[in-house]
Enzyme design. Structure first.
Site, PDB file in Angstrom:
ATOM      1  N   ASP A 223       0.836  -1.200   0.000  1.00 35.12           N
ATOM      2  CA  ASP A 223       0.000   0.000   0.000  1.00 35.12           C
ATOM      3  C   ASP A 223       0.878   1.260   0.000  1.00 35.12           C
ATOM      4  OD1 ASP A 223      -2.839   0.867   0.336  1.00 35.12           O
ATOM      5  OD2 ASP A 223      -2.105   1.765   2.186  1.00 35.12           O
ATOM      6  N   GLU A 278       1.668  -0.209  -4.879  1.00 37.09           N
ATOM      7  CA  GLU A 278       0.730   0.832  -5.282  1.00 37.09           C
ATOM      8  C   GLU A 278       1.492   2.150  -5.328  1.00 37.09           C
ATOM      9  OE1 GLU A 278      -3.479   2.777  -3.800  1.00 37.09           O
ATOM     10  OE2 GLU A 278      -1.866   2.429  -2.391  1.00 37.09           O
TER      11      GLU A 278
END
Ligand code: ISL
Length: 544
Positions: A223, A278
């Site tokens: 993330d 990401e």
């Protein structure tokens, strides 16, 4: 067994993202028992949330569909301010979702079916309830004080810089009365940013990776990778950028050294774990930097194509751009059209199933690792969420509606009439896994045929991509690898259209997969006619 031989598994894999709250519910009784022992008050709304056992029970469906790996969004203990992206313990399972034993069983059963499992790892921040932060905010001399980013502002009136938080308007800083300093949070105030310039944080978080790798996971979706390293001076952004969330702007070079360290941890394991990051930056070129010199991320999501509408010229230039940039480095592209942060692509493209079908051919025809978002294989649209049912501070509820499995109300969730945590997507009585699996012309079967075609073709899995001349409303490209050839033709126009292609090395083009189903112009297994129907897409292979 893949046709691809020695390529790392994640190059040829098709991943399937599962947002666990919304996927499937397998053991509501077990959950009630767990929550009772933790002393949590019974909350009817929690009953309508999915769990790990639900995922396990759907593994046969996923194997039938033909995906290679699942990515599970966070399931660790969390106060759920950001529905799991606020982690309070990186090495356990939230009792809402199950137990570590449930996870081990899920992993074992997935592996037994040849499915790999990667999990979300949220390194940029923790929950404000994580014991590290609880200690950090307790005093300026606390052991974990420097695990987070604390600064003086101008008293309690003005934060240390002009960075804006995500989701809700306001500064990326909160003044904490207890120690009279500000802490940084690129997301919610309940998500304080870790200080990755502190070696103790690197060590502790590397330990988290080892904890899960030792259990056998096949890698991580990381993330907000771009957030890890921060300029120690924490400089203001130019005034014109100050109202945009800073989480999508931070791009500090120090992140690369952190990633090189993490890559070594991951590469030390026999299962060839993958690290897919990401990197929400606006250009493919910026994203590519996070692959390093083949020593940082193995893969990074290429988000710019998500900015395209259902539009040939945008998709063609994205295809060209990725082909050009990736050819210059040892790096493998990725493609994704939907995830848990954005309206689903069918919804973005105006709601038409025909378009969703054509997009599936493009996604699975592109050169690179493809990521599906659970439900896109059903052609799901976003749910309409009435104001009173909205729960996400970032307004992302629509794409997180629960997956309908069966046609009868309750849609296979065993809720005994109770509500799911979010409203159902449109027409769930028709658009559900059971109904669509019984109809060979459904979008679900189209995805299944595309995945089978991809698995059987080295050209589709690994081949180079060369754009072919085509009318403006069409994106056509050729894929080729070790003598295997395919052509992908995707029509974006509303009319039937001629697309002349160079002939294959031998024979003629045969339609291997056609998006149109009953309404299409082309028929699978028959010769390509030299034209496509409105918004129709094809995979062609050489044949007699
Ligand atoms: O997807 C975005 C915009 O559509 C991004 O701004 C996105 O919110 C950002 O890249 C971070 O997303 C990730 O981290 C968040 C979490 O809420 C998201 O669900 C997750 O994908 C904080 O952990």
């Amino acid at each position: 067994m893949s046709v691809a031989g020695a390529a790392p598994w994640w190059k040829t894999a098709v991943f399937y993202q599962i947002y666990p709250r919304s996927f499937a519910l397998g053991d509501p009784a077990g959950r009630r028992a767990r929550l009772a022992t933790t002393g949590a008050a019974f909350d009817a709304a929690r009953d309508g949330v999915g769990d790990l056992e639900g995922i396990r029970q759907k593994l046969d469906h996923l194997a039938w569909l033909g995906i290679d790996a699942i990515w599970i969004s966070p399931f660790q203990p969390s106060p759920m301010a950001d529905f799991g992206y606020d982690v309070a313990d990186f090495c356990d399972v939230d009792p809402l979702f199950g137990t570590l034993a449930d996870f081990d069983r899920l992993l074992g059963d997935a592996h037994a079916r040849g499915l790999r499992v990667i999990m979300d790892w949220v390194p940029n921040h923790t929950s404000d309830r994580h014991p590290w932060f609880v200690d950090s905010r307790s005093s300026r001399t606390a052991e974990h004080r420097d695990w987070y980013i604390w600064r003086d502002g101008t008293g309690e009136a003005t934060p240390p810089n002009n960075w804006a938080r995500a989701f809700v308007e306001g500064p990326a800083w909160t003044f904490d009365e207890a120690t009279r300093q500000w802490y940084l949070h690129l997301f919610l105030a309940e998500q304080p940013d870790l200080n990755w310039s502190n070696p103790a944080v690197v060590e502790a978080m590397s330990g988290v990776l080892r904890f899960w790798l030792d259990r056998g996971v096949d890698g991580f979706r990381i993330d907000v990778v771009l957030g890890l390293g921060k300029d120690p001076a924490l400089p203001d952004v130019p005034a014109e950028l100050a109202s945009l969330p800073y989480c999508d702007q931070n791009d500090d070079p120090s992140t690369h050294a952190i990633l090189r360290q993490l890559r070594k941890v991951v590469d030390g394991y026999d299962q060839q774990p993958v690290a897919v990051g990401e990197v929400f930056l606006p250009t493919t070129e910026q994203i590519l930097a996070y692959y390093g010199d083949n020593d940082e991320l193995h893969l990074a999501f290429n988000f710019p194509p998500m900015e395209c509408g259902f539009d040939a010229s945008c998709m063609r230039s994205q295809t060209e751009e990725a082909t050009r940039l990736f050819a210059q480095r040892v790096a493998w592209p990725t493609w994704v059209l939907s995830n848990h942060d954005r309206p689903r692509h069918r919804t973005r493209y105006g709601g038409s199933e025909r378009r969703a079908r054509a997009a599936a051919v493009l996604l699975l025809g592109w050169r690179g690792t493809a990521f599906l978002y659970a439900g896109e294989e059903l052609g799901l649209e976003d749910a309409e969420i009435p104001r009173h049912a909205q729960v996400d501070p970032g307004g992302r509820d629509g794409c997180r509606a629960p997956i309908p499995w069966q046609p009868a109300p309750g849609y296979g969730w065993g809720l005994e009439g109770g509500p799911a945590w979010l409203p159902w997507p449109p027409r769930a009585d028709l658009v559900n896994a059971e109904t669509l699996s019984e109809d060979p012309s459904s979008i679900l079967h189209l995805y299944r045929r595309l995945l089978a075609a991809r698995r059987a073709s080295a050209a589709l899995q690994l081949g180079d991509l060369e754009l072919a001349a085509a009318p403006d409303s069409v994106v056509a490209f050729r894929r080729e690898w070790a003598g295997d050839v395919r052509v992908v033709v995707v029509g974006f126009g509303g009319d039937e259209c001629a697309v002349d292609l160079d002939p294959p090395p031998e024979g003629t083009w045969i339609v291997e997969v056609a998006s149109g189903g009953r309404d299409g112009l082309a028929s699978e297994g028959e010769r390509y006619l030299g034209r496509i129907g409105p918004e129709e897409a094809l995979i062609l292979k050489p044949g007699p």
